[in-house]
Motif scaffolding. Structure first.
Motif, PDB file in Angstrom:
ATOM      1  N   VAL A  47       0.846  -1.198   0.000  1.00  0.00           N
ATOM      2  CA  VAL A  47       0.000   0.000   0.000  1.00  0.00           C
ATOM      3  C   VAL A  47       0.887   1.256   0.000  1.00  0.00           C
ATOM      4  O   VAL A  47       0.639   2.214  -0.744  1.00  0.00           O
ATOM      5  CB  VAL A  47      -0.948  -0.005   1.225  1.00  0.00           C
ATOM      6  CG1 VAL A  47      -1.692   1.318   1.357  1.00  0.00           C
ATOM      7  CG2 VAL A  47      -1.933  -1.172   1.116  1.00  0.00           C
ATOM      8  N   ARG A  48       1.953   1.222   0.817  1.00  0.00           N
ATOM      9  CA  ARG A  48       2.869   2.379   0.880  1.00  0.00           C
ATOM     10  C   ARG A  48       3.510   2.632  -0.488  1.00  0.00           C
ATOM     11  O   ARG A  48       3.535   3.753  -0.985  1.00  0.00           O
ATOM     12  CB  ARG A  48       3.958   2.116   1.935  1.00  0.00           C
ATOM     13  CG  ARG A  48       4.981   3.227   2.074  1.00  0.00           C
ATOM     14  CD  ARG A  48       6.156   2.840   2.982  1.00  0.00           C
ATOM     15  NE  ARG A  48       6.559   1.438   2.883  1.00  0.00           N
ATOM     16  CZ  ARG A  48       7.268   0.909   1.890  1.00  0.00           C
ATOM     17  NH1 ARG A  48       7.671   1.659   0.892  1.00  0.00           N
ATOM     18  NH2 ARG A  48       7.579  -0.381   1.890  1.00  0.00           N
ATOM     19  N   ALA A  49       3.988   1.556  -1.135  1.00  0.00           N
ATOM     20  CA  ALA A  49       4.636   1.713  -2.446  1.00  0.00           C
ATOM     21  C   ALA A  49       3.646   2.272  -3.463  1.00  0.00           C
ATOM     22  O   ALA A  49       3.981   3.176  -4.244  1.00  0.00           O
ATOM     23  CB  ALA A  49       5.189   0.376  -2.930  1.00  0.00           C
ATOM     24  N   ALA A  50       2.411   1.757  -3.432  1.00  0.00           N
ATOM     25  CA  ALA A  50       1.398   2.234  -4.390  1.00  0.00           C
ATOM     26  C   ALA A  50       1.139   3.725  -4.180  1.00  0.00           C
ATOM     27  O   ALA A  50       1.051   4.499  -5.136  1.00  0.00           O
ATOM     28  CB  ALA A  50       0.105   1.439  -4.222  1.00  0.00           C
ATOM     29  N   ARG A  51       1.056   4.124  -2.897  1.00  0.00           N
ATOM     30  CA  ARG A  51       0.783   5.529  -2.596  1.00  0.00           C
ATOM     31  C   ARG A  51       1.914   6.418  -3.128  1.00  0.00           C
ATOM     32  O   ARG A  51       1.688   7.437  -3.781  1.00  0.00           O
ATOM     33  CB  ARG A  51       0.606   5.720  -1.088  1.00  0.00           C
ATOM     34  CG  ARG A  51      -0.001   7.078  -0.733  1.00  0.00           C
ATOM     35  CD  ARG A  51      -0.112   7.311   0.762  1.00  0.00           C
ATOM     36  NE  ARG A  51      -0.864   6.315   1.477  1.00  0.00           N
ATOM     37  CZ  ARG A  51      -0.360   5.463   2.377  1.00  0.00           C
ATOM     38  NH1 ARG A  51       0.933   5.478   2.667  1.00  0.00           N
ATOM     39  NH2 ARG A  51      -1.129   4.610   2.997  1.00  0.00           N
ATOM     40  N   LEU A  89      -6.686  -1.051  -0.313  1.00  0.00           N
ATOM     41  CA  LEU A  89      -6.346  -0.046  -1.331  1.00  0.00           C
ATOM     42  C   LEU A  89      -7.536   0.862  -1.610  1.00  0.00           C
ATOM     43  O   LEU A  89      -7.397   2.076  -1.759  1.00  0.00           O
ATOM     44  CB  LEU A  89      -5.913  -0.736  -2.632  1.00  0.00           C
ATOM     45  CG  LEU A  89      -4.589  -1.497  -2.587  1.00  0.00           C
ATOM     46  CD1 LEU A  89      -4.467  -2.440  -3.775  1.00  0.00           C
ATOM     47  CD2 LEU A  89      -3.400  -0.522  -2.558  1.00  0.00           C
ATOM     48  N   SER A  90      -8.719   0.241  -1.647  1.00  0.00           N
ATOM     49  CA  SER A  90      -9.933   1.008  -1.908  1.00  0.00           C
ATOM     50  C   SER A  90     -10.195   1.987  -0.761  1.00  0.00           C
ATOM     51  O   SER A  90     -10.489   3.164  -0.977  1.00  0.00           O
ATOM     52  CB  SER A  90     -11.087   0.032  -2.097  1.00  0.00           C
ATOM     53  OG  SER A  90     -12.290   0.715  -2.109  1.00  0.00           O
ATOM     54  N   ALA A  91     -10.050   1.488   0.477  1.00  0.00           N
ATOM     55  CA  ALA A  91     -10.294   2.341   1.653  1.00  0.00           C
ATOM     56  C   ALA A  91      -9.331   3.538   1.657  1.00  0.00           C
ATOM     57  O   ALA A  91      -9.674   4.617   2.132  1.00  0.00           O
ATOM     58  CB  ALA A  91     -10.125   1.516   2.923  1.00  0.00           C
ATOM     59  N   GLY A  98      -9.191   2.706 -11.556  1.00  0.00           N
ATOM     60  CA  GLY A  98      -8.225   1.674 -11.942  1.00  0.00           C
ATOM     61  C   GLY A  98      -6.773   2.104 -11.800  1.00  0.00           C
ATOM     62  O   GLY A  98      -5.874   1.471 -12.352  1.00  0.00           O
ATOM     63  N   ARG A  99      -6.525   3.174 -11.017  1.00  0.00           N
ATOM     64  CA  ARG A  99      -5.134   3.650 -10.916  1.00  0.00           C
ATOM     65  C   ARG A  99      -4.233   2.601 -10.277  1.00  0.00           C
ATOM     66  O   ARG A  99      -3.090   2.452 -10.660  1.00  0.00           O
ATOM     67  CB  ARG A  99      -5.065   4.982 -10.139  1.00  0.00           C
ATOM     68  CG  ARG A  99      -5.680   6.144 -10.926  1.00  0.00           C
ATOM     69  CD  ARG A  99      -5.296   7.493 -10.369  1.00  0.00           C
ATOM     70  NE  ARG A  99      -3.878   7.798 -10.541  1.00  0.00           N
ATOM     71  CZ  ARG A  99      -3.305   8.130 -11.703  1.00  0.00           C
ATOM     72  NH1 ARG A  99      -4.020   8.183 -12.799  1.00  0.00           N
ATOM     73  NH2 ARG A  99      -2.017   8.401 -11.768  1.00  0.00           N
ATOM     74  N   CYS A 100      -4.761   1.867  -9.305  1.00  0.00           N
ATOM     75  CA  CYS A 100      -3.997   0.748  -8.757  1.00  0.00           C
ATOM     76  C   CYS A 100      -4.837  -0.519  -8.947  1.00  0.00           C
ATOM     77  O   CYS A 100      -5.966  -0.591  -8.460  1.00  0.00           O
ATOM     78  CB  CYS A 100      -3.695   0.980  -7.282  1.00  0.00           C
ATOM     79  SG  CYS A 100      -2.737  -0.369  -6.583  1.00  0.00           S
ATOM     80  N   ALA A 129     -12.042  -6.830  -6.877  1.00  0.00           N
ATOM     81  CA  ALA A 129     -11.486  -5.711  -7.665  1.00  0.00           C
ATOM     82  C   ALA A 129     -12.621  -4.826  -8.171  1.00  0.00           C
ATOM     83  O   ALA A 129     -12.532  -3.595  -8.121  1.00  0.00           O
ATOM     84  CB  ALA A 129     -10.654  -6.255  -8.824  1.00  0.00           C
ATOM     85  N   ARG A 130     -13.692  -5.457  -8.656  1.00  0.00           N
ATOM     86  CA  ARG A 130     -14.823  -4.661  -9.152  1.00  0.00           C
ATOM     87  C   ARG A 130     -15.421  -3.825  -8.016  1.00  0.00           C
ATOM     88  O   ARG A 130     -15.702  -2.639  -8.192  1.00  0.00           O
ATOM     89  CB  ARG A 130     -15.891  -5.576  -9.753  1.00  0.00           C
ATOM     90  CG  ARG A 130     -17.046  -4.803 -10.361  1.00  0.00           C
ATOM     91  CD  ARG A 130     -17.983  -5.674 -11.155  1.00  0.00           C
ATOM     92  NE  ARG A 130     -18.555  -6.727 -10.329  1.00  0.00           N
ATOM     93  CZ  ARG A 130     -19.221  -7.776 -10.818  1.00  0.00           C
ATOM     94  NH1 ARG A 130     -19.419  -7.905 -12.111  1.00  0.00           N
ATOM     95  NH2 ARG A 130     -19.711  -8.684 -10.006  1.00  0.00           N
ATOM     96  N   ASP A 131     -15.561  -4.430  -6.827  1.00  0.00           N
ATOM     97  CA  ASP A 131     -16.080  -3.674  -5.674  1.00  0.00           C
ATOM     98  C   ASP A 131     -15.181  -2.490  -5.348  1.00  0.00           C
ATOM     99  O   ASP A 131     -15.636  -1.467  -4.846  1.00  0.00           O
ATOM    100  CB  ASP A 131     -16.177  -4.579  -4.432  1.00  0.00           C
ATOM    101  CG  ASP A 131     -17.278  -5.623  -4.582  1.00  0.00           C
ATOM    102  OD1 ASP A 131     -18.084  -5.498  -5.525  1.00  0.00           O
ATOM    103  OD2 ASP A 131     -17.291  -6.575  -3.773  1.00  0.00           O
ATOM    104  N   ALA A 132     -13.885  -2.661  -5.608  1.00  0.00           N
ATOM    105  CA  ALA A 132     -12.915  -1.593  -5.301  1.00  0.00           C
ATOM    106  C   ALA A 132     -12.799  -0.595  -6.451  1.00  0.00           C
ATOM    107  O   ALA A 132     -12.024   0.365  -6.369  1.00  0.00           O
ATOM    108  CB  ALA A 132     -11.547  -2.214  -5.003  1.00  0.00           C
TER     109      ALA A 132
END
Ligand code: FDA
Length: 311
Positions: A47-51, A89-91, A98-100, A129-132
């Motif tokens: 999550v940190r890397a994605a951010r 990731l969604s939260a 779809g950025r991540c 994934a769809r929910d997110a």
């Protein structure tokens, strides 16, 4: 040839040896290699890397390390871990538009045990994934799995049409697969291919693989799908820029691996390109790196080169 096979046997033996594993895992140089190419062992690290990457204008696909799973319980754990990650990731607001997204290896969710188990697992991840608000891409593994993976892709796309495919230009069949998949709404990642494959199914020289990559790109760009060009190769990047010039900038993207050519990733973003970074995380990094090195000694040069350059 003989040197390669001795090297391969030695690396694979080392990969299985717990003492060697302990030594490698604790060595300071390994820590820096792993930190460069793997986001970390925990979901928090992913999550940190994605951010951080999103803050630099990059998009992301996260891969939870692990493959060739032969235990159904482990396959179920992988599915659960992906779902929890997508929820996190969604939260954190990282998946919007779809950025991540996530990349999934079907052998990590049971493809080698029972195809139906892998379909169920992949479907559960696609639902999460769809929910997110994001997507899943199915990584491509060695050629013995290609037909099964493309078959599962077709099934998943009935309910989750944005599920991404991966095709490897080293396979002789891939130009034809590109034709089949170059239709509207079809997300296709094109890479060279990372496994050791026999001559009967795969081109063996770098020139043949590169030429095939260009032919495949032409097919994808001529179609109505969404090409995702996964390469660090400056010549192929230049050809992609030429071929993509006539298309809307949001109708295709570049993809590169975490830690490889980070400056080039950012340069392309500055030029207005979409660049997605493939970020592996998890505690299976040792087997992953060792197998990649053993399968294809050229991978050793690939990672070594990345350690000495950020270009
Ligand atoms: P290659 O390794 O052939 O290098 C070509 C040239 O690029 C070099 O000669 C050099 O000029 C330049 N270059 C490369 N690294 C550099 C560096 N660090 N610094 C400066 N220049 C450098 N494979 C697979 O089988 N299945 C899959 O699902 C995937 N998924 C995937 C996703 C993403 C996002 C990527 C980027 C790659 C994959 N791959 C993969 C791996 C892929 O198949 C391939 O093994 C690697 O990307 C290496 O191939 P390249 O196209 O990058 O060029």
């Amino acid at each position: 040839m003989v040197v390669c096979s001795v090297l391969r046997r030695t690396i694979l033996a080392a990969a299985r040896n717990d003492r060697v594993k302990g030594l490698v895992a604790r060595a300071p140089v390994s820590r820096s290699v792993v930190a460069r190419f793997v986001a970390g062992e925990e979901a928090d690290d992913a999550v940190r890397a994605a951010r951080e990457l999103e803050q630099d204008g990059l998009t992301v696909t996260l891969d939870r390390l692990g493959e060739d799973v032969l235990d159904a319980g482990q396959a179920t754990d992988t599915v659960k871990a992906y779902c929890e990650l997508l929820h996190r990731l969604s939260a954190e607001g990282l998946t919007a538009g779809g950025r991540c997204e996530v990349s999934v290896k079907l052998t990590a969710v049971g493809q080698a045990i029972d195809e139906a188990l892998a379909v169920d697992g992949a479907r559960t991840i696609c639902e999460a994934a769809r929910d997110a608000g994001t997507t899943v891409t199915l990584d491509m593994e060695d050629h013995t799995t290609t037909d099964s993976t493309l078959g599962i892709l077709r099934q998943l796309r009935e309910d989750f049409p944005s599920t991404g495919a991966v095709l490897q230009s080293y396979l002789r069949r891939t130009e034809g697969d590109c034709r089949d998949l170059a239709h509207a709404g079809s997300r296709v990642r094109l890479c060279k291919g990372a496994y050791k494959e026999p001559e009967t199914v795969a081109f063996q020289t770098a020139t043949e693989v590169d030429r095939s990559y260009v032919r495949c790109m032409k097919v994808l760009f001529a179609g109505e799908g969404y090409p995702m060009l996964a390469t660090h190769d400056p010549r192929l990047i230049a050809v992609a820029e030429q071929l993509g010039a006539g298309r809307a900038s949001d109708s295709w993207e570049f993809q590169m691996l975490y830690g490889i050519r980070p400056n080039e990733q950012r340069r392309l973003v500055q030029e207005g390109r979409t660049v997605r970074v493939y970020v592996p995380y998890g505690d299976e990094w040792y087997g992953y790196l060792m197998r990649r090195l053993a399968e294809r000694p050229a991978n050793l040069a690939f990672f070594a080169r990345a350690l000495v350059t950020r270009s």
